[in-house]
Scaffold this motif. Structure first.
Motif, PDB file in Angstrom:
ATOM      1  N   GLY A  28       0.807  -1.210   0.000  1.00 33.54           N
ATOM      2  CA  GLY A  28       0.000   0.000   0.000  1.00 33.54           C
ATOM      3  C   GLY A  28       0.841   1.262   0.000  1.00 33.54           C
ATOM      4  O   GLY A  28       1.790   1.389   0.771  1.00 33.54           O
ATOM      5  N   GLY A  29       0.526   2.195  -0.894  1.00 35.59           N
ATOM      6  CA  GLY A  29       1.230   3.465  -0.947  1.00 35.59           C
ATOM      7  C   GLY A  29       2.501   3.444  -1.772  1.00 35.59           C
ATOM      8  O   GLY A  29       3.188   4.462  -1.870  1.00 35.59           O
ATOM      9  N   LEU A  30       2.842   2.303  -2.394  1.00 32.42           N
ATOM     10  CA  LEU A  30       4.060   2.191  -3.207  1.00 32.42           C
ATOM     11  C   LEU A  30       3.690   2.012  -4.670  1.00 32.42           C
ATOM     12  O   LEU A  30       2.932   1.106  -5.014  1.00 32.42           O
ATOM     13  CB  LEU A  30       4.903   1.003  -2.734  1.00 32.42           C
ATOM     14  CG  LEU A  30       6.143   0.677  -3.588  1.00 32.42           C
ATOM     15  CD1 LEU A  30       7.176   1.801  -3.488  1.00 32.42           C
ATOM     16  CD2 LEU A  30       6.757  -0.657  -3.169  1.00 32.42           C
ATOM     17  N   ASP A  31       4.231   2.887  -5.528  1.00 28.88           N
ATOM     18  CA  ASP A  31       4.132   2.672  -6.978  1.00 28.88           C
ATOM     19  C   ASP A  31       5.262   1.725  -7.353  1.00 28.88           C
ATOM     20  O   ASP A  31       6.412   2.133  -7.490  1.00 28.88           O
ATOM     21  CB  ASP A  31       4.250   4.011  -7.710  1.00 28.88           C
ATOM     22  CG  ASP A  31       4.081   3.867  -9.217  1.00 28.88           C
ATOM     23  OD1 ASP A  31       4.175   2.729  -9.740  1.00 28.88           O
ATOM     24  OD2 ASP A  31       3.863   4.892  -9.892  1.00 28.88           O
ATOM     25  N   TRP A  32       4.952   0.455  -7.484  1.00 33.61           N
ATOM     26  CA  TRP A  32       5.938  -0.621  -7.527  1.00 33.61           C
ATOM     27  C   TRP A  32       6.921  -0.481  -8.690  1.00 33.61           C
ATOM     28  O   TRP A  32       8.095  -0.800  -8.568  1.00 33.61           O
ATOM     29  CB  TRP A  32       5.208  -1.955  -7.622  1.00 33.61           C
ATOM     30  CG  TRP A  32       5.953  -3.146  -7.102  1.00 33.61           C
ATOM     31  CD1 TRP A  32       6.092  -3.525  -5.811  1.00 33.61           C
ATOM     32  CD2 TRP A  32       6.632  -4.131  -7.885  1.00 33.61           C
ATOM     33  NE1 TRP A  32       6.820  -4.701  -5.723  1.00 33.61           N
ATOM     34  CE2 TRP A  32       7.159  -5.091  -6.988  1.00 33.61           C
ATOM     35  CE3 TRP A  32       6.845  -4.302  -9.251  1.00 33.61           C
ATOM     36  CZ2 TRP A  32       7.882  -6.197  -7.414  1.00 33.61           C
ATOM     37  CZ3 TRP A  32       7.569  -5.408  -9.686  1.00 33.61           C
ATOM     38  CH2 TRP A  32       8.082  -6.335  -8.765  1.00 33.61           C
ATOM     39  N   GLY A  86      12.915   0.097  -0.772  1.00 33.73           N
ATOM     40  CA  GLY A  86      13.630   0.065   0.498  1.00 33.73           C
ATOM     41  C   GLY A  86      12.957   0.911   1.557  1.00 33.73           C
ATOM     42  O   GLY A  86      12.838   0.509   2.714  1.00 33.73           O
ATOM     43  N   ARG A  87      12.491   2.090   1.142  1.00 29.91           N
ATOM     44  CA  ARG A  87      11.790   2.960   2.098  1.00 29.91           C
ATOM     45  C   ARG A  87      10.513   2.294   2.601  1.00 29.91           C
ATOM     46  O   ARG A  87      10.191   2.383   3.787  1.00 29.91           O
ATOM     47  CB  ARG A  87      11.484   4.311   1.445  1.00 29.91           C
ATOM     48  CG  ARG A  87      12.686   5.231   1.299  1.00 29.91           C
ATOM     49  CD  ARG A  87      12.255   6.648   1.030  1.00 29.91           C
ATOM     50  NE  ARG A  87      11.452   6.728  -0.188  1.00 29.91           N
ATOM     51  CZ  ARG A  87      11.837   7.349  -1.302  1.00 29.91           C
ATOM     52  NH1 ARG A  87      13.010   7.938  -1.349  1.00 29.91           N
ATOM     53  NH2 ARG A  87      11.045   7.394  -2.359  1.00 29.91           N
ATOM     54  N   TRP A  88       9.779   1.635   1.709  1.00 29.97           N
ATOM     55  CA  TRP A  88       8.540   0.987   2.119  1.00 29.97           C
ATOM     56  C   TRP A  88       8.831  -0.140   3.112  1.00 29.97           C
ATOM     57  O   TRP A  88       8.168  -0.258   4.145  1.00 29.97           O
ATOM     58  CB  TRP A  88       7.786   0.428   0.908  1.00 29.97           C
ATOM     59  CG  TRP A  88       6.403  -0.048   1.257  1.00 29.97           C
ATOM     60  CD1 TRP A  88       5.249   0.671   1.171  1.00 29.97           C
ATOM     61  CD2 TRP A  88       6.038  -1.329   1.792  1.00 29.97           C
ATOM     62  NE1 TRP A  88       4.181  -0.081   1.608  1.00 29.97           N
ATOM     63  CE2 TRP A  88       4.634  -1.314   1.990  1.00 29.97           C
ATOM     64  CE3 TRP A  88       6.743  -2.483   2.111  1.00 29.97           C
ATOM     65  CZ2 TRP A  88       3.940  -2.411   2.502  1.00 29.97           C
ATOM     66  CZ3 TRP A  88       6.065  -3.574   2.629  1.00 29.97           C
ATOM     67  CH2 TRP A  88       4.672  -3.535   2.813  1.00 29.97           C
ATOM     68  N   LEU A  89       9.810  -0.972   2.803  1.00 27.02           N
ATOM     69  CA  LEU A  89      10.162  -2.058   3.718  1.00 27.02           C
ATOM     70  C   LEU A  89      10.627  -1.515   5.064  1.00 27.02           C
ATOM     71  O   LEU A  89      10.284  -2.057   6.118  1.00 27.02           O
ATOM     72  CB  LEU A  89      11.239  -2.946   3.092  1.00 27.02           C
ATOM     73  CG  LEU A  89      10.779  -3.858   1.952  1.00 27.02           C
ATOM     74  CD1 LEU A  89      11.980  -4.454   1.228  1.00 27.02           C
ATOM     75  CD2 LEU A  89       9.866  -4.964   2.473  1.00 27.02           C
ATOM     76  N   ALA A  90      11.411  -0.443   5.037  1.00 24.16           N
ATOM     77  CA  ALA A  90      11.888   0.150   6.291  1.00 24.16           C
ATOM     78  C   ALA A  90      10.728   0.633   7.145  1.00 24.16           C
ATOM     79  O   ALA A  90      10.792   0.606   8.382  1.00 24.16           O
ATOM     80  CB  ALA A  90      12.842   1.303   5.996  1.00 24.16           C
ATOM     81  N   ALA A  91       9.641   1.047   6.494  1.00 21.76           N
ATOM     82  CA  ALA A  91       8.488   1.562   7.230  1.00 21.76           C
ATOM     83  C   ALA A  91       7.540   0.461   7.694  1.00 21.76           C
ATOM     84  O   ALA A  91       6.717   0.700   8.585  1.00 21.76           O
ATOM     85  CB  ALA A  91       7.720   2.558   6.355  1.00 21.76           C
ATOM     86  N   HIS A  92       7.646  -0.737   7.122  1.00 27.32           N
ATOM     87  CA  HIS A  92       6.652  -1.768   7.409  1.00 27.32           C
ATOM     88  C   HIS A  92       7.210  -3.031   8.058  1.00 27.32           C
ATOM     89  O   HIS A  92       6.438  -3.831   8.595  1.00 27.32           O
ATOM     90  CB  HIS A  92       5.906  -2.138   6.123  1.00 27.32           C
ATOM     91  CG  HIS A  92       5.012  -1.041   5.628  1.00 27.32           C
ATOM     92  ND1 HIS A  92       5.477   0.000   4.864  1.00 27.32           N
ATOM     93  CD2 HIS A  92       3.686  -0.810   5.821  1.00 27.32           C
ATOM     94  CE1 HIS A  92       4.477   0.829   4.583  1.00 27.32           C
ATOM     95  NE2 HIS A  92       3.391   0.364   5.161  1.00 27.32           N
ATOM     96  N   LEU A  93       8.519  -3.233   8.022  1.00 31.80           N
ATOM     97  CA  LEU A  93       9.106  -4.320   8.794  1.00 31.80           C
ATOM     98  C   LEU A  93       9.098  -3.923  10.272  1.00 31.80           C
ATOM     99  O   LEU A  93       9.290  -2.752  10.599  1.00 31.80           O
ATOM    100  CB  LEU A  93      10.549  -4.582   8.349  1.00 31.80           C
ATOM    101  CG  LEU A  93      10.735  -5.334   7.035  1.00 31.80           C
ATOM    102  CD1 LEU A  93      12.161  -5.139   6.513  1.00 31.80           C
ATOM    103  CD2 LEU A  93      10.452  -6.830   7.222  1.00 31.80           C
ATOM    104  N   PRO A  94       8.895  -4.868  11.166  1.00 32.61           N
ATOM    105  CA  PRO A  94       8.946  -4.520  12.595  1.00 32.61           C
ATOM    106  C   PRO A  94      10.399  -4.311  13.039  1.00 32.61           C
ATOM    107  O   PRO A  94      11.236  -5.186  12.864  1.00 32.61           O
ATOM    108  CB  PRO A  94       8.315  -5.742  13.281  1.00 32.61           C
ATOM    109  CG  PRO A  94       8.476  -6.862  12.318  1.00 32.61           C
ATOM    110  CD  PRO A  94       8.489  -6.275  10.947  1.00 32.61           C
ATOM    111  N   ARG A  95      10.701  -3.142  13.539  1.00 35.75           N
ATOM    112  CA  ARG A  95      12.022  -2.826  14.102  1.00 35.75           C
ATOM    113  C   ARG A  95      13.185  -3.176  13.173  1.00 35.75           C
ATOM    114  O   ARG A  95      14.148  -3.826  13.581  1.00 35.75           O
ATOM    115  CB  ARG A  95      12.195  -3.555  15.446  1.00 35.75           C
ATOM    116  CG  ARG A  95      11.137  -3.196  16.469  1.00 35.75           C
ATOM    117  CD  ARG A  95      11.260  -4.025  17.732  1.00 35.75           C
ATOM    118  NE  ARG A  95      11.201  -5.461  17.452  1.00 35.75           N
ATOM    119  CZ  ARG A  95      10.085  -6.132  17.215  1.00 35.75           C
ATOM    120  NH1 ARG A  95       8.917  -5.517  17.204  1.00 35.75           N
ATOM    121  NH2 ARG A  95      10.116  -7.433  16.979  1.00 35.75           N
ATOM    122  N   PRO A  96      13.148  -2.755  11.901  1.00 38.88           N
ATOM    123  CA  PRO A  96      14.264  -3.064  11.015  1.00 38.88           C
ATOM    124  C   PRO A  96      15.485  -2.207  11.338  1.00 38.88           C
ATOM    125  O   PRO A  96      15.354  -1.091  11.858  1.00 38.88           O
ATOM    126  CB  PRO A  96      13.726  -2.704   9.633  1.00 38.88           C
ATOM    127  CG  PRO A  96      12.798  -1.558   9.913  1.00 38.88           C
ATOM    128  CD  PRO A  96      12.148  -1.901  11.239  1.00 38.88           C
TER     129      PRO A  96
END
Length: 286
Positions: free
Chosen positions: A124-128, A246-256
């Protein structure tokens, strides 16, 4: 090269390198890619396990597989060679498969790293596709259109990659490589990448097809539910997997532990492998 026969009759090829008492490190290769030795890439004291995903090289295809399927395959190989706990990293197309191991094998996977790995397609929120080179935009457009169109596209692409040599890699990747990545390839990584791609496609394009299709559908796990520690590595000069992933994963992984690195590309991040393995070792406390 070794192989293991699974309970469902499939065969997976894999390689193991490094001291038997070294830190078990499961490495998930890119797309397309396969298990190929890379002497000197990893720091001392590491026991590298690399598995050719289904459909690559001599590994039996598994049509319709999702990303999560990599966890069970990884567990089967580790059981066969007597490894219980491990850390894992995945580069490029291997990134989601490393996350799958963390998600599905939390009692065995002590830590994971994703290096220039894609985010889920339904993020969600990412233009893949935004920021990808033209070749990737076309390739994933075919994947979204369905297996038949993707297979036709890959059959044509196979002509450029099945026998690719190191000196041809930059031209073969075209719009997908930034200037920093071109330098990394010229400094020696092209030898390894060309060998990995040639071996991967020696049995056809089934693995490449099934990787692409798996990326574009639900992965079979939620990144927000991953329990083991995860480090994330992404450069802002990446034209294969754009910085937004990378920004999306950083925002959605728990405590990355996020390393969003200015000036690095898709391939050049491999030069940070010692630091990445050191981070895995620290997170796993081994």
């Amino acid at each position: 090269m070794e192989s293991v026969k699974l309970a469902d009759g499939r065969v997976l090829e894999f390689l193991v390198e490094g001291p038997e008492d070294g830190l078990p490190l499961v490495v998930h290769h890119g797309t397309p890619g396969a298990a190929v030795s890379r002497a000197g890439m990893f720091p001392p004291g590491v026991r590298v396990v690399m598995i050719s995903r289904p459909g690559y090289a001599t590994s039996t295809p598994l049509p319709g597989r999702d990303v999560a399927a990599a966890a069970a395959d990884t567990a089967a190989v580790l059981d066969a060679i007597g490894i219980a706990e491990f850390v894992t990293l995945g580069w490029s197309g291997g990134g989601p498969h490393a996350l799958a191991c963390a998600a599905r094998l939390p009692d065995r996977c002590l830590a994971a790293a994703t290096i220039a790995g894609v985010a889920p397609y339904d993020a969600g929120g990412l233009d893949w596709l935004d920021g990808m080179g033209a070749e990737n935009v076309e390739e994933f457009g075919k994947a979204l259109a369905g297996p038949a169109e993707l297979e036709a596209f890959l059959a044509e692409a196979e002509g450029s990659f099945a026998h690719v040599q190191p000196g041809e890699i930059i031209a073969a990747f075209g719009d997908l490589v930034s200037e920093v990545d071109k330098r990394a390839l010229a400094e020696g990584f092209a030898d390894y990448l060309a060998a990995s791609i040639r071996h991967a496609l020696s049995g056809g394009t089934a693995g490449w097809r099934d990787d692409d299709l798996a990326f574009c559908k639900p992965w079979g796990f939620a990144v927000a539910g991953i329990e083991p520690p995860v480090s994330l590595w992404q450069g802002d000069q990446d034209r294969m997997v754009p910085f937004g992933h990378g920004r999306w994963l950083a925002a959605h992984l728990p405590r990355p532990e996020a390393h969003l690195v200015p000036g690095e590309g898709h391939i050049s991040l491999i030069n940070s492998i010692d630091r990445i393995v050191t981070t895995l070792r620290r997170q796993a406390a081994v």
